[in-house]
Design an enzyme around this catalytic site. Structure first.
Site, PDB file in Angstrom:
ATOM      1  N   ASN A  13       0.851  -1.172  -0.175  1.00  0.00           N
ATOM      2  CA  ASN A  13      -0.055  -0.078   0.003  1.00  0.00           C
ATOM      3  C   ASN A  13       0.792   1.196   0.047  1.00  0.00           C
ATOM      4  O   ASN A  13       1.607   1.653   1.094  1.00  0.00           O
ATOM      5  CB  ASN A  13      -0.907   0.016   1.320  1.00  0.00           C
ATOM      6  CG  ASN A  13      -1.861   1.222   1.340  1.00  0.00           C
ATOM      7  OD1 ASN A  13      -1.835   2.122   0.484  1.00  0.00           O
ATOM      8  ND2 ASN A  13      -2.204   1.423   2.653  1.00  0.00           N
ATOM      9  N   TRP A  14       1.121   1.905  -1.060  1.00  0.00           N
ATOM     10  CA  TRP A  14       1.949   2.862  -1.117  1.00  0.00           C
ATOM     11  C   TRP A  14       1.372   4.081  -0.650  1.00  0.00           C
ATOM     12  O   TRP A  14       2.167   5.193  -0.550  1.00  0.00           O
ATOM     13  CB  TRP A  14       2.133   3.048  -2.617  1.00  0.00           C
ATOM     14  CG  TRP A  14       2.931   2.123  -3.484  1.00  0.00           C
ATOM     15  CD1 TRP A  14       3.433   0.871  -3.025  1.00  0.00           C
ATOM     16  CD2 TRP A  14       3.289   2.169  -4.627  1.00  0.00           C
ATOM     17  NE1 TRP A  14       4.004   0.303  -4.007  1.00  0.00           N
ATOM     18  CE2 TRP A  14       4.339   1.021  -5.165  1.00  0.00           C
ATOM     19  CE3 TRP A  14       3.389   3.276  -5.935  1.00  0.00           C
ATOM     20  CZ2 TRP A  14       4.730   0.827  -6.381  1.00  0.00           C
ATOM     21  CZ3 TRP A  14       4.128   2.998  -7.306  1.00  0.00           C
ATOM     22  CH2 TRP A  14       4.690   1.806  -7.110  1.00  0.00           C
ATOM     23  N   LYS A  15       0.209   4.320  -0.151  1.00  0.00           N
ATOM     24  CA  LYS A  15      -0.424   5.570   0.058  1.00  0.00           C
ATOM     25  C   LYS A  15      -0.205   6.865  -0.722  1.00  0.00           C
ATOM     26  O   LYS A  15      -0.046   6.548  -2.059  1.00  0.00           O
ATOM     27  CB  LYS A  15       0.027   5.825   1.514  1.00  0.00           C
ATOM     28  CG  LYS A  15      -0.267   4.453   2.442  1.00  0.00           C
ATOM     29  CD  LYS A  15       0.151   4.791   3.858  1.00  0.00           C
ATOM     30  CE  LYS A  15      -0.154   3.371   4.660  1.00  0.00           C
ATOM     31  NZ  LYS A  15       0.015   3.598   5.896  1.00  0.00           N
ATOM     32  N   HIS A  98      -9.567   1.737   4.606  1.00  0.00           N
ATOM     33  CA  HIS A  98      -8.488   1.877   5.120  1.00  0.00           C
ATOM     34  C   HIS A  98      -8.578   2.817   6.314  1.00  0.00           C
ATOM     35  O   HIS A  98      -9.198   3.728   6.298  1.00  0.00           O
ATOM     36  CB  HIS A  98      -7.308   2.307   4.394  1.00  0.00           C
ATOM     37  CG  HIS A  98      -5.930   2.158   4.695  1.00  0.00           C
ATOM     38  ND1 HIS A  98      -5.554   2.981   5.619  1.00  0.00           N
ATOM     39  CD2 HIS A  98      -4.982   1.390   4.895  1.00  0.00           C
ATOM     40  CE1 HIS A  98      -4.357   2.940   6.206  1.00  0.00           C
ATOM     41  NE2 HIS A  98      -3.897   1.724   5.524  1.00  0.00           N
ATOM     42  N   GLU A 100      -6.834   5.217   7.502  1.00  0.00           N
ATOM     43  CA  GLU A 100      -6.688   6.457   7.373  1.00  0.00           C
ATOM     44  C   GLU A 100      -7.788   7.285   6.618  1.00  0.00           C
ATOM     45  O   GLU A 100      -8.108   8.365   6.849  1.00  0.00           O
ATOM     46  CB  GLU A 100      -5.347   6.662   6.434  1.00  0.00           C
ATOM     47  CG  GLU A 100      -4.056   6.289   7.285  1.00  0.00           C
ATOM     48  CD  GLU A 100      -3.104   5.680   6.388  1.00  0.00           C
ATOM     49  OE1 GLU A 100      -2.791   5.821   5.249  1.00  0.00           O
ATOM     50  OE2 GLU A 100      -2.194   5.269   7.242  1.00  0.00           O
ATOM     51  N   GLU A 170      -5.985  -4.437  10.284  1.00  0.00           N
ATOM     52  CA  GLU A 170      -4.694  -3.467  10.401  1.00  0.00           C
ATOM     53  C   GLU A 170      -5.181  -2.836  11.874  1.00  0.00           C
ATOM     54  O   GLU A 170      -5.906  -1.645  11.865  1.00  0.00           O
ATOM     55  CB  GLU A 170      -4.575  -2.527   9.455  1.00  0.00           C
ATOM     56  CG  GLU A 170      -4.269  -3.069   8.177  1.00  0.00           C
ATOM     57  CD  GLU A 170      -3.751  -2.151   7.078  1.00  0.00           C
ATOM     58  OE1 GLU A 170      -2.661  -2.572   6.577  1.00  0.00           O
ATOM     59  OE2 GLU A 170      -4.254  -1.059   6.810  1.00  0.00           O
ATOM     60  N   GLY A 176       2.211   2.370  10.429  1.00  0.00           N
ATOM     61  CA  GLY A 176       3.206   3.308  10.459  1.00  0.00           C
ATOM     62  C   GLY A 176       3.887   3.826  11.662  1.00  0.00           C
ATOM     63  O   GLY A 176       4.453   4.766  11.586  1.00  0.00           O
ATOM     64  N   SER A 216       3.059  -2.082  10.220  1.00  0.00           N
ATOM     65  CA  SER A 216       4.441  -2.083  10.621  1.00  0.00           C
ATOM     66  C   SER A 216       5.170  -3.640  10.135  1.00  0.00           C
ATOM     67  O   SER A 216       6.034  -3.842  10.719  1.00  0.00           O
ATOM     68  CB  SER A 216       4.782  -1.662  11.836  1.00  0.00           C
ATOM     69  OG  SER A 216       4.352  -0.380  12.115  1.00  0.00           O
ATOM     70  N   GLY A 237       2.759  -1.104   4.149  1.00  0.00           N
ATOM     71  CA  GLY A 237       2.668   0.194   4.069  1.00  0.00           C
ATOM     72  C   GLY A 237       4.271   0.617   3.518  1.00  0.00           C
ATOM     73  O   GLY A 237       4.717   0.430   2.683  1.00  0.00           O
ATOM     74  N   GLY A 238       4.844   1.306   4.867  1.00  0.00           N
ATOM     75  CA  GLY A 238       6.220   1.710   4.550  1.00  0.00           C
ATOM     76  C   GLY A 238       7.262   0.789   3.771  1.00  0.00           C
ATOM     77  O   GLY A 238       8.059   1.272   2.848  1.00  0.00           O
TER      78      GLY A 238
HETATM   79  P1  PGA Z   1       2.593   0.301   7.741  1.00  0.00           P
HETATM   80  O1  PGA Z   1       1.293   0.731   6.911  1.00  0.00           O
HETATM   81  O2  PGA Z   1       3.120  -1.072   7.067  1.00  0.00           O
HETATM   82  O3  PGA Z   1       3.486   1.481   7.170  1.00  0.00           O
HETATM   83  O4  PGA Z   1       2.448   0.490   9.185  1.00  0.00           O
HETATM   84  C1  PGA Z   1       0.281  -0.447   6.532  1.00  0.00           C
HETATM   85  C2  PGA Z   1      -0.975   0.065   6.039  1.00  0.00           C
HETATM   86  O5  PGA Z   1      -1.525   1.060   6.588  1.00  0.00           O
HETATM   87  O6  PGA Z   1      -1.616  -0.653   5.183  1.00  0.00           O
END
Ligand code: PGA
Length: 257
Positions: A13-15, A98, A100, A170, A176, A216, A237-238
């Site tokens: 997930n590149w956001k 998601h 966010e 999640e 993050g 994470s 994500g990251g």
């Molecule tokens: P993260 O993000 O791996 O940076 O914690 C995961 C996500 O929000 O899908």
């Protein structure tokens, strides 16, 4: 993961990151290393990168995902993108709900449900995200919050459409932050999600639905998390923005097969 029933899915997930040029560089860097991956590899890119990404991954098995959609097919919704538009580019999946989006864009279980229906109608697969906040975990209401997100999110979705649904657990406090849920904590919730699906549908559907962990995940903790019985992959994500880390996680998932 139970490999007899479910193929692992590793989704990046590149956001809101990367220009088209940067996206092309990243994909060109990791794609050759995962061409023969047995796990399903998905990249969820910003809308502006969908077409660029599709052009590069077309000859590979890598699947393309969007990170959001609007529930209407078209209309006066300035700034929004509909599922038919995503499908037109060749998008295979869409992430819906998601944390966010729930946190910063006021998405609710109701809007999540409308979006899921819209995606499934067009046969675009869904990655439905669920997860509790730290406050909810401390109040010991994780189970209630997540089962409600699953039940309301999937309201009126027919059993046969569940073959196009993936759930991602999640925990909001792990996204993050560098704080990962322990493998036991993650497994406990993923198992509960599977039981919830069995209650809504049936045992067979529950066993066939892929459930991912996200928050994470990185090459250091992936093996322990992915070894859990009810964790069928990761939403990353990251670490998905680093070609080396993303490749390593895919290799770990493959090794467990
Ligand atoms: P993260 O993000 O791996 O940076 O914690 C995961 C996500 O929000 O899908």
């Amino acid at each position: 993961m139970d490999i007899n029933l479910r193929k692992p899915i590793i989704a990046g997930n590149w956001k809101m990151n990367l220009t088209r040029r940067e996206a092309a560089t990243l994909i060109t860097e990791f794609a050759p290393n995962v061409l023969s991956a047995k796990s399903e590899v998905v990249i969820a890119v910003p809308f502006t990168n969908l077409e660029t990404a599709k052009d590069i991954i077309r000859p590979t098995n890598i699947m393309l995902a969007a990170q959001n959609c609007h529930h209407a097919k078209n209309g006066a919704f300035t700034g929004e993108i509909s599922v038919p538009m995503l499908k037109d580019i060749g998008t295979d999946y869409v992430i819906i709900g998601h944390s966010e989006r729930r946190q910063y864009f006021a998405e609710t279980n109701k809007t999540v449900n409308l979006k899921i229906k819209s995606a499934l109608e067009e046969r675009v697969k869904v990655i439905l995200c669920v997860g509790e906040t730290l406050e909810q975990r401390e109040q010991d209401v994780t189970k209630e919050i997540i089962s409600l997100q699953v039940i309301d999110g999937l309201k009126d979705i027919k059993t046969k459409n569940m073959e196009d649904v993936v759930i991602a657990y999640e925990p909001v406090w792990a996204i993050g932050t560098g704080k990962t849920a322990t493998a036991e904590q993650a497994e406990k919730v993923c198992k509960m999600i599977r039981e919830t699906i069995a209650t809504i549908y049936n045992e067979k559907t529950a066993e066939a639905t892929p459930i991912l962990y996200g928050g994470s995940m990185n090459p250091k903790n992936a093996e322990e998390l992915l070894s859990q019985k009810d964790i069928d992959g990761g939403l990353i994500g990251g670490a998905s923005l680093k070609a080396k880390d993303f490749t390593e996680i895919i290799k770990i998932a493959d090794k467990l097969l």
